[in-house]
Design a protein around this motif. Structure first.
Motif, PDB file in Angstrom:
ATOM      1  N   THR A  37       9.275  13.161  23.777  1.00 33.42           N
ATOM      2  CA  THR A  37       7.913  13.548  23.993  1.00 33.42           C
ATOM      3  C   THR A  37       7.916  14.967  23.852  1.00 33.42           C
ATOM      4  OG1 THR A  37       7.788  11.844  25.649  1.00 33.42           O
ATOM      5  CG2 THR A  37       6.230  13.598  25.809  1.00 33.42           C
ATOM      6  N   LYS A  48       6.185  21.411  27.230  1.00 35.70           N
ATOM      7  CA  LYS A  48       7.320  20.823  27.646  1.00 35.70           C
ATOM      8  C   LYS A  48       8.083  19.708  26.632  1.00 35.70           C
ATOM      9  CE  LYS A  48       6.207  19.796  32.638  1.00 35.70           C
ATOM     10  NZ  LYS A  48       7.199  20.193  33.218  1.00 35.70           N
ATOM     11  N   ILE A  49       9.436  19.911  26.314  1.00 37.00           N
ATOM     12  CA  ILE A  49      10.014  18.887  25.307  1.00 37.00           C
ATOM     13  C   ILE A  49      10.936  18.263  26.110  1.00 37.00           C
ATOM     14  CG2 ILE A  49      11.429  19.321  23.239  1.00 37.00           C
ATOM     15  CD1 ILE A  49      10.203  21.844  22.829  1.00 37.00           C
ATOM     16  N   ASP A  50      10.949  16.948  25.806  1.00 42.49           N
ATOM     17  CA  ASP A  50      11.953  15.890  26.334  1.00 42.49           C
ATOM     18  C   ASP A  50      12.372  14.940  25.326  1.00 42.49           C
ATOM     19  OD1 ASP A  50      13.412  14.312  28.004  1.00 42.49           O
ATOM     20  OD2 ASP A  50      11.528  13.577  29.339  1.00 42.49           O
ATOM     21  N   LYS A  55      16.118  19.111  26.604  1.00 43.49           N
ATOM     22  CA  LYS A  55      14.873  19.233  27.557  1.00 43.49           C
ATOM     23  C   LYS A  55      14.506  20.981  27.670  1.00 43.49           C
ATOM     24  CE  LYS A  55      15.588  15.064  30.343  1.00 43.49           C
ATOM     25  NZ  LYS A  55      15.269  14.401  29.513  1.00 43.49           N
ATOM     26  N   ASP A  57      11.153  23.904  29.033  1.00 42.03           N
ATOM     27  CA  ASP A  57       9.787  23.962  29.504  1.00 42.03           C
ATOM     28  C   ASP A  57       9.663  25.312  28.859  1.00 42.03           C
ATOM     29  OD1 ASP A  57       9.279  21.974  31.124  1.00 42.03           O
ATOM     30  OD2 ASP A  57      10.622  22.787  32.723  1.00 42.03           O
TER      31      ASP A  57
END
Length: 166
Positions: A37, A48-50, A55, A57
């Protein structure tokens, strides 16, 4: 997977300012089926990168998309509209055509005016549509499901949601 193009879009279209921006979410899967995501918050601009193994922010300026920034077969949003959120869902390992796009927007005209305008424009672009109240439903020129729902927002404005595919 189209995660890099979304990140590039977020950086290229930053506008800053005090007004609300556009929230964008991209949901997809890696080749192994793990969830991936990337999202931007229209109120703060935060990204936000997941991803599996990564990961982050990231503080970003707000992104603001309007009628000219979204197109369906040559048809933009109703003139003067602003996009409040954009959600892109990748079909992942389920195959071609299983993903979809949802766009939420605010239009500077009554719901029936916006629906009639879209109906004419989209039919000329090859969409097969049926009107019901303030909604349009049917298929795109490629046979993908299409739905647009509009609700009044005062006497001369409306809020809309367009869903394609999925």
């Amino acid at each position: 997977m189209m995660l890099v193009p979304l990140a590039a879009l977020s950086i290229a279209a930053c506008s800053g300012g005090d007004e609300d921006g556009t929230s964008i979410t991209f949901n997809g899967e890696t080749e192994s089926g793990a969830a991936a995501t990337i999202s931007t918050d229209g109120n703060s601009g935060a990204m936000k990168i997941d991803l599996p193994g990564f990961k982050a922010d990231i503080a970003m300026p707000k992104l603001k998309l309007d009628a000219g920034d979204f197109e369906m077969n040559g048809v933009n949003l109703y003139p003067g509209s602003t996009i409040t959120s954009l959600n892109i869902a990748d079909g992942g390992n389920e195959g071609e055509g299983s993903g979809g796009v949802t766009v939420r927007f605010a239009a500077p005209a009554a719901a029936d005016v916006v629906r009639n305008w879209f109906g004419e424009q989209l039919q000329q672009a090859g969409f097969k549509l049926t009107a019901a109240g303030n909604a349009l439903s049917g298929t795109t020129d490629e046979g993908k499901p299409f739905r647009m729902e509009l609700s009044p927002n005062g006497a001369a404005a409306s809020d809309g949601t367009i869903t394609i595919g999925g």
